[in-house]
Scaffold this active site. Structure first.
Site, short mmCIF file in Angstrom:
data_model
loop_
_atom_site.label_atom_id
_atom_site.label_comp_id
_atom_site.label_asym_id
_atom_site.label_seq_id
_atom_site.Cartn_x
_atom_site.Cartn_y
_atom_site.Cartn_z
N PHE A 83 0.76 -1.15 0.05
CA PHE A 83 0.07 0.16 -0.01
C PHE A 83 0.82 1.25 0.20
CE2 PHE A 83 -4.20 -1.97 1.61
CZ PHE A 83 -4.38 -2.61 0.76
N ARG A 84 1.99 0.95 0.01
CA ARG A 84 3.29 2.23 -0.42
C ARG A 84 3.03 3.21 0.93
NH1 ARG A 84 5.89 -1.24 -3.40
NH2 ARG A 84 5.07 -1.44 -5.55
N ASN B 54 8.07 -3.08 2.83
CA ASN B 54 9.02 -2.29 2.07
C ASN B 54 8.45 -0.84 1.61
OD1 ASN B 54 6.95 -2.98 0.20
ND2 ASN B 54 8.44 -3.35 -1.24
N ASP C 272 9.94 -8.48 1.79
CA ASP C 272 9.38 -8.80 0.45
C ASP C 272 9.96 -7.73 -0.51
OD1 ASP C 272 8.02 -9.97 -1.80
OD2 ASP C 272 6.74 -8.13 -1.44
N HIS D 186 10.77 -13.69 0.02
CA HIS D 186 11.09 -13.41 -1.36
C HIS D 186 12.17 -14.15 -1.81
CE1 HIS D 186 10.74 -10.22 -5.02
NE2 HIS D 186 11.57 -11.23 -5.17
N HIS E 283 5.00 -15.62 -3.91
CA HIS E 283 4.95 -15.68 -5.18
C HIS E 283 5.73 -16.59 -6.08
CE1 HIS E 283 7.94 -12.87 -4.27
NE2 HIS E 283 7.21 -11.82 -4.37
N ASN F 213 8.64 -9.11 -10.06
CA ASN F 213 9.55 -10.11 -9.57
C ASN F 213 8.92 -11.12 -8.47
OD1 ASN F 213 11.60 -8.50 -10.54
ND2 ASN F 213 11.82 -7.24 -8.96
N ASP G 98 0.10 -9.80 -4.54
CA ASP G 98 1.24 -9.12 -4.44
C ASP G 98 0.99 -7.63 -5.18
OD1 ASP G 98 4.14 -7.90 -4.50
OD2 ASP G 98 4.64 -9.50 -6.41
N HIS H 102 2.69 0.82 -9.17
CA HIS H 102 3.54 2.04 -9.69
C HIS H 102 2.85 2.93 -10.58
CE1 HIS H 102 6.94 -0.26 -8.18
NE2 HIS H 102 6.46 -1.64 -8.64
O1 DOR Z 1 7.40 -7.08 -8.69
C1 DOR Z 1 7.25 -6.93 -7.51
N1 DOR Z 1 7.22 -5.62 -7.13
N2 DOR Z 1 7.71 -7.93 -6.77
C2 DOR Z 1 7.93 -7.89 -5.45
O2 DOR Z 1 8.22 -8.87 -4.68
C3 DOR Z 1 7.89 -6.36 -4.79
C4 DOR Z 1 7.14 -5.33 -5.57
C5 DOR Z 1 7.03 -3.87 -5.40
O3 DOR Z 1 7.10 -3.73 -4.09
O4 DOR Z 1 7.00 -3.25 -6.25
#
Ligand code: DOR
Length: 421
Positions: A63-64, A94, A151, A178, A231, A277, A304, A308
């Site tokens: 959720f950033r 993260n 992760d 991960h 994942h 990823n 996941d 972005h």
């Molecule tokens: O593609 C991904 N994006 N895989 C991840 O494990 C992290 C995630 C992200 O935080 O953007």
């Protein structure tokens, strides 16, 4: 507040119950299930022709918030979750700064508590997600961490990871990992194979995942920790988990909707919207993931959800960040690509989208039974719809514009309607 939901088909993976029944909701809880008389109450929802299932649980969302709220924040993330039928989500650590101390975790949980759905969060395993020094996992646990994860970044130092597993085992919480060894990767987010060769980029080979999954299954067996492989994307890693389970390791695995829906070929069509990823793999890997879901090697489906911005995803393939949003299309992708072709039943899909993830995180949630919190998703398993503009702040998904089967009509959390189509 009294609410009735009438005439729907109950599908409850917690009890195995599958039957036509009415529901009475009172004060946020399920008060009665069965053939109920139509009583005067504040709201009556006609669910004839629809499925009523426990609210979905996603143990893997980004959720950033704090720090990267131009991509998503806890409120918009929760709106997207509710639109996808999810009533509980577990945020990854993260954020910026990372959720590696009680203050950040408390911020997330406090803000999450005001969204209408249940927003939980993992704490980080290592300080700043740097892989070098363990966080105070006990303090994070006491502050409400549902589990632990770095992760987005693999934990490479075996000594640190072993310590983390020992601590997770002591606290009896899941440690989610991960699994991609960067030593083998040239450009992440794209599988090393036919497509990466065609595009002239190095890519991420299957071995990068398999190597770490094998290592961590061994460590899980040695430490007795509850280790969740995130994942999972390769046939070799699915096999490693299968083996570890047969040896008695407390290992679980999650599959993301994109890994059972698409292959590396999608990169040619969708570019950066198919970059994540671990990457999309081959058809043989996709089928191995589906087999893992069928035989129980893969316990749960987790999105996941990785928002972005359009600007970030507009960069060249090797420079754009990895990840796609997933909350609003997950259920439909499960119905379209797993249930419709006959790989698993709708009940099994519900097991992997609510019961198993709830159990992994030790939620007291017990599905559709009198006395349980009224956390429900109501959906039309047959409706064909076109995935449109998401409620998420970001729209980085290759599935927008796709015709999908299965549509969420209403999501109820704690007896309150949090989404209605
Ligand atoms: O593609 C991904 N994006 N895989 C991840 O494990 C992290 C995630 C992200 O935080 O953007």
């Amino acid at each position: 507040m009294r609410r009735q939901i009438r005439g729907g088909r109950i599908l409850d993976p917690f009890s195995g119950r599958e039957e036509k029944a009415d529901l009475l909701i009172e004060d946020g809880r399920i008060a009665a299930v069965g053939e109920l008389p139509l009583e005067p109450c504040e709201s009556v929802f006609d669910a004839s022709g629809l499925v009523i299932a426990p609210g979905l649980v996603d143990v893997h969302v980004h959720f950033r918030d704090p720090g990267l709220t131009y991509k998503e924040d806890i409120e918009t993330g929760a709106l997207a979750a509710a639109a996808g039928g999810f009533t509980t989500v577990v945020c990854m650590a993260n954020t910026k700064p990372a959720a590696d101390c009680p203050e950040i975790l408390e911020y997330v949980l406090k803000k999450g508590a005001g969204t209408g759905i249940r927003v939980l969060s993992c704490g980080a395993v290592t300080r700043g997600l740097k892989g070098q020094e363990l966080t105070d996992m006990e303090a994070l646990y006491r502050a409400g961490a549902a589990g632990f994860t770095d992760d987005g970044i693999p934990i490479l130092d075996e000594r640190i990871l072993r310590q983390a597993m020992e601590e997770a085992a002591r606290l009896d919480v899941p440690l989610s990992l991960h699994e991609e060894d960067p030593a083998l990767i040239e450009n992440n987010g794209i599988n090393r194979g036919r497509v990466s060769r065609k595009l002239g980029i190095g890519g991420s080979p299957c071995e990068a995942e398999i190597r770490l999954v094998e290592r961590d299954c061994r460590l899980a067996l040695e430490t007795g920790a509850r280790v969740n492989i995130q994942h999972i994307s390769t046939a070799g890693a699915v096999e490693a988990v299968r083996r570890a389970k047969s040896l008695g390791a407390r290992v679980t695995a999650e599959a993301s909707p994109h890994h059972f829906s698409l292959t590396e070929e999608a990169v040619l069509e969708y570019g950066t919207l198919a970059k994540m990823n671990p990457p999309l793999r081959t058809e043989a890997d996709r089928r191995a993931v589906i087999r893992g879901l069928q035989d129980g090697t893969i316990d749960l489906i987790a999105t996941d959800h990785a928002p972005h911005s359009a600007e970030e995803k507009g960069r060249p393939l090797t420079e754009a960040p990895s990840g796609i949003i997933g909350l609003e299309t997950a259920l439909a992708l499960g119905i379209t690509n797993l249930v419709e072709p006959g790989y698993i039943s709708l009940m099994e899909l519900m097991e992997k989208m609510s019961r198993n993830p709830a159990r992994l995180y030790g939620l007291t949630y017990r599905g559709i039974a009198a006395g349980s919190p009224a956390d429900l998703v109501i959906f039309d398993e047959n409706e064909i719809w076109t995935a449109g503009e998401p409620l998420s702040k970001s729209s980085n998904s290759p599935f927008l514009g796709h015709r999908l089967k299965g549509r969420v009509r209403c999501t109820i959390c704690g007896g309150e309607i949090v989404y209605k189509a």
